[in-house]
Design a protein around this motif. Structure first.
Motif, PDB file in Angstrom:
ATOM      1  N   ARG A  20     -72.901 -36.133  57.591  1.00 15.43           N
ATOM      2  CA  ARG A  20     -71.476 -36.344  57.400  1.00 15.43           C
ATOM      3  C   ARG A  20     -71.109 -37.794  57.039  1.00 15.43           C
ATOM      4  NH1 ARG A  20     -66.585 -33.289  59.196  1.00 15.43           N
ATOM      5  NH2 ARG A  20     -65.135 -34.851  59.998  1.00 15.43           N
ATOM      6  N   PRO A  21     -71.656 -38.796  57.695  1.00 21.45           N
ATOM      7  CA  PRO A  21     -71.220 -40.170  57.370  1.00 21.45           C
ATOM      8  C   PRO A  21     -71.642 -40.557  55.947  1.00 21.45           C
ATOM      9  CG  PRO A  21     -72.415 -40.093  59.474  1.00 21.45           C
ATOM     10  CD  PRO A  21     -72.642 -38.787  58.782  1.00 21.45           C
ATOM     11  N   PRO A  22     -70.729 -41.090  55.144  1.00 26.39           N
ATOM     12  CA  PRO A  22     -71.050 -41.420  53.759  1.00 26.39           C
ATOM     13  C   PRO A  22     -72.278 -42.333  53.625  1.00 26.39           C
ATOM     14  CG  PRO A  22     -68.695 -41.557  54.103  1.00 26.39           C
ATOM     15  CD  PRO A  22     -69.307 -41.310  55.444  1.00 26.39           C
ATOM     16  N   MET A  23     -72.418 -43.323  54.492  1.00 27.52           N
ATOM     17  CA  MET A  23     -73.553 -44.239  54.361  1.00 27.52           C
ATOM     18  C   MET A  23     -74.873 -43.514  54.600  1.00 27.52           C
ATOM     19  SD  MET A  23     -72.530 -47.039  53.259  1.00 27.52           S
ATOM     20  CE  MET A  23     -74.141 -47.839  53.270  1.00 27.52           C
ATOM     21  N   ALA A  24     -74.896 -42.656  55.599  1.00 27.95           N
ATOM     22  CA  ALA A  24     -76.119 -41.896  55.886  1.00 27.95           C
ATOM     23  C   ALA A  24     -76.455 -40.987  54.706  1.00 27.95           C
ATOM     24  CB  ALA A  24     -75.938 -41.065  57.166  1.00 27.95           C
ATOM     25  N   TYR A  25     -75.407 -40.418  54.141  1.00 26.69           N
ATOM     26  CA  TYR A  25     -75.604 -39.548  52.971  1.00 26.69           C
ATOM     27  C   TYR A  25     -76.225 -40.343  51.818  1.00 26.69           C
ATOM     28  CZ  TYR A  25     -74.358 -37.131  48.659  1.00 26.69           C
ATOM     29  OH  TYR A  25     -74.413 -36.561  47.425  1.00 26.69           O
ATOM     30  N   LEU A  26     -75.642 -41.500  51.563  1.00 25.42           N
ATOM     31  CA  LEU A  26     -76.137 -42.324  50.455  1.00 25.42           C
ATOM     32  C   LEU A  26     -77.613 -42.676  50.657  1.00 25.42           C
ATOM     33  CD1 LEU A  26     -73.113 -44.771  49.867  1.00 25.42           C
ATOM     34  CD2 LEU A  26     -73.869 -42.874  48.399  1.00 25.42           C
ATOM     35  N   GLU A  27     -77.939 -43.079  51.879  1.00 23.66           N
ATOM     36  CA  GLU A  27     -79.310 -43.506  52.142  1.00 23.66           C
ATOM     37  C   GLU A  27     -80.313 -42.375  51.939  1.00 23.66           C
ATOM     38  OE1 GLU A  27     -78.979 -45.280  56.024  1.00 23.66           O
ATOM     39  OE2 GLU A  27     -77.721 -46.882  55.186  1.00 23.66           O
ATOM     40  N   GLU A  28     -79.941 -41.171  52.407  1.00 21.23           N
ATOM     41  CA  GLU A  28     -80.841 -40.021  52.254  1.00 21.23           C
ATOM     42  C   GLU A  28     -81.106 -39.727  50.781  1.00 21.23           C
ATOM     43  OE1 GLU A  28     -82.329 -37.573  54.690  1.00 21.23           O
ATOM     44  OE2 GLU A  28     -82.196 -39.573  55.585  1.00 21.23           O
ATOM     45  N   VAL A  29     -80.003 -39.656  50.031  1.00 25.07           N
ATOM     46  CA  VAL A  29     -80.139 -39.264  48.625  1.00 25.07           C
ATOM     47  C   VAL A  29     -80.895 -40.344  47.849  1.00 25.07           C
ATOM     48  CG1 VAL A  29     -78.898 -38.706  46.498  1.00 25.07           C
ATOM     49  CG2 VAL A  29     -78.083 -37.822  48.694  1.00 25.07           C
ATOM     50  N   GLU A  30     -80.583 -41.592  48.172  1.00 26.33           N
ATOM     51  CA  GLU A  30     -81.190 -42.692  47.418  1.00 26.33           C
ATOM     52  C   GLU A  30     -82.691 -42.807  47.632  1.00 26.33           C
ATOM     53  OE1 GLU A  30     -78.652 -45.935  48.492  1.00 26.33           O
ATOM     54  OE2 GLU A  30     -77.046 -45.244  47.136  1.00 26.33           O
ATOM     55  N   ALA A  47     -84.324 -37.744  49.027  1.00 23.14           N
ATOM     56  CA  ALA A  47     -84.410 -36.576  49.906  1.00 23.14           C
ATOM     57  C   ALA A  47     -83.139 -35.724  49.807  1.00 23.14           C
ATOM     58  CB  ALA A  47     -84.601 -37.030  51.346  1.00 23.14           C
ATOM     59  N   LEU A  48     -83.253 -34.451  50.186  1.00 23.03           N
ATOM     60  CA  LEU A  48     -82.058 -33.636  50.361  1.00 23.03           C
ATOM     61  C   LEU A  48     -81.358 -34.126  51.626  1.00 23.03           C
ATOM     62  CD1 LEU A  48     -83.128 -29.950  49.604  1.00 23.03           C
ATOM     63  CD2 LEU A  48     -81.402 -31.289  48.386  1.00 23.03           C
ATOM     64  N   PRO A  49     -80.069 -34.366  51.568  1.00 23.30           N
ATOM     65  CA  PRO A  49     -79.383 -34.975  52.730  1.00 23.30           C
ATOM     66  C   PRO A  49     -78.948 -33.955  53.784  1.00 23.30           C
ATOM     67  CG  PRO A  49     -77.863 -34.772  50.908  1.00 23.30           C
ATOM     68  CD  PRO A  49     -79.170 -34.198  50.417  1.00 23.30           C
ATOM     69  N   THR A  50     -79.760 -32.924  54.001  1.00 26.64           N
ATOM     70  CA  THR A  50     -79.344 -31.862  54.927  1.00 26.64           C
ATOM     71  C   THR A  50     -79.222 -32.403  56.355  1.00 26.64           C
ATOM     72  OG1 THR A  50     -80.590 -30.347  53.536  1.00 26.64           O
ATOM     73  CG2 THR A  50     -79.869 -29.508  55.691  1.00 26.64           C
ATOM     74  N   GLY A  51     -78.104 -32.088  57.004  1.00 25.67           N
ATOM     75  CA  GLY A  51     -77.860 -32.558  58.368  1.00 25.67           C
ATOM     76  C   GLY A  51     -78.079 -31.471  59.403  1.00 25.67           C
ATOM     77  N   GLY A  52     -77.992 -30.209  59.002  1.00 26.51           N
ATOM     78  CA  GLY A  52     -78.168 -29.113  59.952  1.00 26.51           C
ATOM     79  C   GLY A  52     -78.085 -27.782  59.246  1.00 26.51           C
ATOM     80  N   GLU A  53     -78.502 -26.732  59.948  1.00 29.58           N
ATOM     81  CA  GLU A  53     -78.428 -25.413  59.326  1.00 29.58           C
ATOM     82  C   GLU A  53     -78.362 -24.350  60.399  1.00 29.58           C
ATOM     83  OE1 GLU A  53     -81.778 -23.847  57.339  1.00 29.58           O
ATOM     84  OE2 GLU A  53     -83.104 -24.068  59.063  1.00 29.58           O
ATOM     85  N   GLU A  54     -77.961 -23.155  60.012  1.00 27.97           N
ATOM     86  CA  GLU A  54     -78.042 -22.015  60.915  1.00 27.97           C
ATOM     87  C   GLU A  54     -78.332 -20.781  60.096  1.00 27.97           C
ATOM     88  OE1 GLU A  54     -74.497 -20.810  62.879  1.00 27.97           O
ATOM     89  OE2 GLU A  54     -73.265 -20.871  61.077  1.00 27.97           O
ATOM     90  N   ARG A  55     -79.039 -19.860  60.722  1.00 28.42           N
ATOM     91  CA  ARG A  55     -79.275 -18.568  60.080  1.00 28.42           C
ATOM     92  C   ARG A  55     -78.490 -17.536  60.858  1.00 28.42           C
ATOM     93  NH1 ARG A  55     -83.291 -18.860  56.248  1.00 28.42           N
ATOM     94  NH2 ARG A  55     -84.336 -20.885  56.318  1.00 28.42           N
ATOM     95  N   LEU A  56     -77.701 -16.769  60.149  1.00 29.38           N
ATOM     96  CA  LEU A  56     -76.764 -15.878  60.821  1.00 29.38           C
ATOM     97  C   LEU A  56     -77.464 -14.625  61.325  1.00 29.38           C
ATOM     98  CD1 LEU A  56     -73.856 -16.131  58.250  1.00 29.38           C
ATOM     99  CD2 LEU A  56     -74.145 -17.398  60.373  1.00 29.38           C
ATOM    100  N   GLY A  57     -77.184 -14.310  62.595  1.00 29.58           N
ATOM    101  CA  GLY A  57     -77.636 -13.026  63.140  1.00 29.58           C
ATOM    102  C   GLY A  57     -76.666 -11.941  62.689  1.00 29.58           C
ATOM    103  N   ALA A  58     -77.001 -10.704  63.031  1.00 29.34           N
ATOM    104  CA  ALA A  58     -76.178  -9.580  62.584  1.00 29.34           C
ATOM    105  C   ALA A  58     -74.751  -9.693  63.135  1.00 29.34           C
ATOM    106  CB  ALA A  58     -76.814  -8.266  63.024  1.00 29.34           C
ATOM    107  N   GLY A  59     -74.639 -10.059  64.416  1.00 28.16           N
ATOM    108  CA  GLY A  59     -73.318 -10.145  65.043  1.00 28.16           C
ATOM    109  C   GLY A  59     -72.480 -11.246  64.408  1.00 28.16           C
TER     110      GLY A  59
END
Lengths: 605, 338
Positions: free
Chosen positions: B251-261, B264-276
């Motif tokens: 989320r923070p713009p500076m962290a985003y910039l550093e990752e991309v530069e 790397a993909l700047p992914t911060g988190g993910e979830e896989r949805l269950g059926a419910g």
């Protein structure tokens, strides 16, 4: 065996904080029962919390050895519970004594509990040794207090002992007076055994430990004994005395006080007030005064989570082993599910039980507002009602009776007006009133117990800036103009909120509940009417307006996760609600609506 | 159908109610950020090969804080990297002041009119007006006047949002401290009914809780979110979804910039949805639109109290919220899901 002439059995009775425990400390020191190294403040009270030699200690009786000149005496100091809920237990402890020290704070003067206790010891026929305490305090008024006490007890003022339990001043003289004025126990060691159970405690390893006063005969450490009221026959395992820790003895004979372990696993088999005799040579007659515990206050206990019903049942079954006064029967409530209607000796007892269930058994409970037992009379038929929602509708009975108490209030004279007003407002009738001194008055009122358990004590304290004290004694049942008030949500009665109140107060109760619920019940999809009704007559009405907004206005930018989690929480909250007819009510609303600001009367010691 | 979202986290000033990932005073990062967006597109694109992109949405923040040439440069990069349909919908959020910044700085309703006209003049064929209602102190008559003014512009699309107090905002803190009043939900409901009524009378279709459009002018990009289609988010804190996986950038713009530069993909988190979770999403997102939810995804009988209360109606094999039900979409969604 100690010769009865050398035994003195006595207790100390005092209003809360008048110095009973500190005086006991001085007596322990003076009689070398506790070495200086072991001595701590409030020694006996603290022993309650400890275990010694495999027995859970409760310092209900402690044996003191005292040498006076060439004579050695055994003094048994017997503890008495100080709360009105346990008046019967107090009466049994007093029955184990021949005398009592009546202890009054020289700064506070006589309080309600002093009066109530004095009447109990006088009725029990005990010798009274009067004393005023805390004479070293700057604010003490020994002359005034000694005069009050002398007047109450009916002795010359110079016979009222002046002591400081804190410094020890006057305590040897007081002990001397106990030996001179308290008569030695009567009773014959040769007669058939009769030992009074005046208290008991429960130890998870050794079972019930009874505290006994041997009246006649000799209690052996071995052999079969019989509890005469319950008929329990069991084997004596260990008899002993508290000095102050438990120490076994060969036997306890007439006049002696001690404990008995007899393999009893349930306090209901060895109740306070029962008489122990030998199974082989039973006494012809039990000691007088045995009574079954009588619950005075009732409340429905429900598990906060519906699934814990079985856990609550198991916990009550376990608790019952150590609490002979607790009664309960299963009941179900439309609003609260399955639970138990429990009977208690009083509010303090109720709080103790509820706290033990929550703490020792890790349960979360909803308690309905406490109520008294009602007698509904139709012709010759008496129906006992423990749950307000079971009160029949008016017109189907002749009359209703409710329990009354005689309340004793001691108050500074300047607050007499507000005290009388409060008692009148609570449907009281004046029995007696007199001045203890120009500054202080005692008032006796006949009051419905239901009024006392509501919030009487808090009201009394707030109207007298904390100076008045209260005690009461049960009187009996009297007719009252009582009606059942129901609370309806969207037309459906919520049984947990039904109350039986005096007709003059029914509307006020209904209005209060309706207003309170309006704040607590969340808005639904439709207008929810909250009504209070006596039979079919609506006496109060409030409305919770239908909910009109519940939406996340902005739902894009792609962050669906956060919104979904919000809704998941909302859904979980919904699942925890209880449904009354068509209305969803959160559990917290029940708890908050049932919470009545009140505090139990009297002190704890 | 799938979409691209480009997040521009810059604003001229920070609005008191806004809890979006947006910052004032970071304008000096604009060029660096634009380069990072293009680089992220290059890194992410291979995984989206063969996926036709139907919508591109520049959101924020205020995308128009970037120079027009910069925005065009980003769009060109996207066209090169992704398979963007020729008839793709391209949207850009704007603050009237930023649109006019190059011309003049005028505040108030005048600037809105000028910006609206400028957008039309520049060739945008679907110009939306965002409105917020239900601020404490707003009355029915002042809100009706706002609506009339907005409609006088002749927009093809109108969004009307009930003011929501988010705790982590200056407004949220003022409300918590008792300094600002909480918007009255009943008043908001009345203002909402006024929108439903007047926009309906003007021929706008109420196609989502907070959105109205002339037929054919619905925002296809946003519909993609509500229909749980695939989308790729580029930029700080941007969210993506594809095949039951949701992920988001740091989320923070500076962290985003550093990752991309650092490539790397700047992914911060993910979830896989269950059926419910998937069902709850389908129901609550579907209910927001006029399409509603398939009756089959609702356990039998759960719809009854909402039908009885006039919040829900049945259209063939689907349940659809009524206009009044739209404002209670959360209540209905949590009630319909088992």
């Amino acid at each position: 065996m100690t010769e009865p002439a050398r035994i003195r059995n006595f207790c100390i009775v005092a209003h809360i904080d008048h110095g009973k425990s500190t005086l006991a400390d001085r007596l322990l020191e003076l009689t070398h029962a506790v070495s200086a190294r072991e001595m701590r403040e409030q020694f006996l009270d603290r022993m309650d919390l400890e275990r010694e030699r495999g027995i859970t200690i409760k310092a209900a009786a402690v044996r003191l050895l005292f040498e006076r000149g060439d004579d050695a005496y055994v003094l048994n100091l017997i503890d008495t519970p100080g709360h009105v809920d346990f008046t019967y237990e107090v009466s049994r402890s007093l029955a184990a004594c021949e005398g009592a020290i009546l202890l009054v704070d020289a700064a506070q003067g006589i309080e309600a509990q002093t009066l109530a206790n004095y009447h109990l010891i006088r009725d029990a026929g005990l010798a009274v040794v009067a004393a005023i305490n805390k004479i070293d305090l700057p604010q003490a008024d020994p002359d005034r207090t000694a005069a009050e006490v002398a007047e109450l007890v009916g002795v010359p003022v110079d016979q009222v002992h002046r002591v400081s339990a804190k410094t020890g001043a006057g305590v040897p003289e007081l002990l001397d007076a106990v030996i001179r004025r308290v008569p030695p126990p009567k009773g014959n060691a040769e007669d058939a055994l009769r030992a009074l159970v005046f208290d008991s405690t429960y130890d998870s390893y050794r079972g019930v430990i009874t505290y006994v006063r041997v009246v006649d005969g000799t209690l052996p450490t071995r052999g079969r004994i019989r509890f005469m009221a319950t008929g329990t026959v069991t084997e004596a395992e260990e008899a002993g005395v508290f000095a102050p820790g438990p120490s076994p003895v060969q036997e306890l004979s007439a006049g002696e006080v001690g404990y008995l372990v007899a393999g009893v696993k349930d306090v209901h088999q060895a109740k306070v007030g029962d008489t122990i005799t030998l199974a082989a040579q039973p006494a012809a007659q039990a000691l007088p005064g045995y009574r079954e515990p009588k619950p005075m206050v009732w409340s429905g206990l429900y598990p906060a989570e519906g699934g814990d019903y079985a856990d609550l049942r198991d916990a009550l079954d376990r608790l019952r082993l150590s609490d002979a006064a607790l009664v309960y029967e299963p009941e179900s409530s439309l609003a609260l599910g399955f639970g138990f209607r429990c009977g208690f000796l009083g509010l303090l007892h109720m709080d103790i039980v509820k706290e033990r269930l929550e703490r020792e058994f890790d349960l979360e409970l909803i308690a309905t507002a406490p109520n008294v037992e009602f007698h509904v009379i139709r012709g010759d038929e008496v129906t006992v009602v423990h749950n307000p929602s079971e009160m029949p509708v008016p017109g189907t009975y002749d009359r209703v009776e409710e329990p009354f108490v005689v309340a004793t209030v001691v108050t500074p004279s300047e607050y007499l007006g507000p005290v009388l007003e409060l008692c009148q407002a609570r449907r009281g009738s004046l029995v007696d009133m007199r001045y203890l001194s120009p500054e202080r008055a005692e008032v006796h009122y006949l009051l419905p117990l239901a009024e006392i358990i509501f919030d009487f004590f808090d009201q009394l304290k707030s109207r007298t800036r904390g100076y008045a004290s209260l005690d009461y004694d049960h009187w009996g049942y009297e007719e009252s103009d009582l009606v059942r008030v129901d609370v309806l949500l969207h037309g459906d009665a919520v049984d947990a909120f039904s109350a039986v109140v005096h007709r003059d107060k029914a509307q006020q109760y209904g209005r209060q509940m309706a207003e309170r619920l309006r704040e607590l019940i969340p808005r639904q999809l439709f207008d929810v009417a909250i009504q209070a009704a006596i039979g079919n007559r609506i006496v109060a009405r409030e409305t919770v307006k239908a909910k009109r907004k519940d939406v996340l206005a902005k739902c894009y930018g792609g962050d669906i996760t956060r919104k979904r989690k919000l809704l998941e929480r909302q859904k979980a909250g919904k699942a925890r609600m209880r449904r009354v007819g068509r209305v969803d009510v959160p559990q917290e609303a029940f708890i908050a609506a049932l919470r009545v600001d009140r505090r139990s009367a009297g002190g704890s010691k | 159908m799938s979409g691209l979202y480009v997040h521009v986290p810059f604003c001229l000033t920070r609005c008191g109610y806004c809890d979006f990932n947006a910052y004032a005073g970071l304008g000096h990062l604009a060029d660096r950020y634009a380069s990072a967006l293009r680089r992220e597109a290059a890194i992410a694109a291979p995984a989206w090969r063969g996926v036709r992109v139907d919508t591109v949405f520049f959101g924020g923040g205020t995308p128009t804080t970037l120079a027009p040439s910069t925005l065009v440069g980003i769009l060109s990069e996207l066209k090169e990297r992704f398979e963007i349909a020729p008839d793709a919908e391209v949207t850009v959020e704007a603050n009237p002041e930023t649109v006019l910044a190059a011309l003049e700085r005028v505040h108030g309703a005048g600037s809105v009119r000028r910006a609206f006209a400028a957008a039309g003049g520049a060739g945008f064929d679907n110009v939306n007006v965002d409105l917020i209602f239900g601020t404490p102190g707003e009355t029915m008559s002042s809100w009706r006047r706002t609506l009339e003014e907005a409609l006088a512009l002749g927009p093809a699309h109108v969004s009307c949002y009930a003011l929501t107090v988010e705790p982590a905002t200056p407004l949220g803190r003022r409300v918590a401290a008792g300094v600002s009043a909480t918007p009255d939900p009943d008043v908001q409901a009345e203002l909402y009914e006024a929108v439903v009524e007047s926009l309906g009378a003007e021929g706008y279709v109420h196609y989502e809780v907070s959105n109205w459009a002339r037929p054919g002018f619905e925002c296809r990009h946003n519909l993609g979110y509500w229909r749980r289609e695939a989308y790729l988010g580029l930029g700080a804190g941007a969210h993506s979804h594809r095949d039951g996986r949701r992920w988001w950038n740091v989320r923070p713009p500076m962290a985003y910039l550093e990752e991309v530069e650092r490539g790397a993909l700047p992914t911060g988190g993910e979830e896989r949805l269950g059926a419910g979770e998937a069902t709850l999403e389908e129901v609550f997102l579907g209910l927001r639109t006029r399409t509603g939810v398939p009756a089959a995804s609702v356990p039998a009988g759960r719809e009854e109290p909402y039908m009885a209360a006039g919040l829900l109606s049945r259209r063939e094999d689907r349940f659809v919220l009524t206009d009044r039900g739209m404002f209670l979409a959360g209540e209905v969604a949590t009630g319909l899901v088992g």
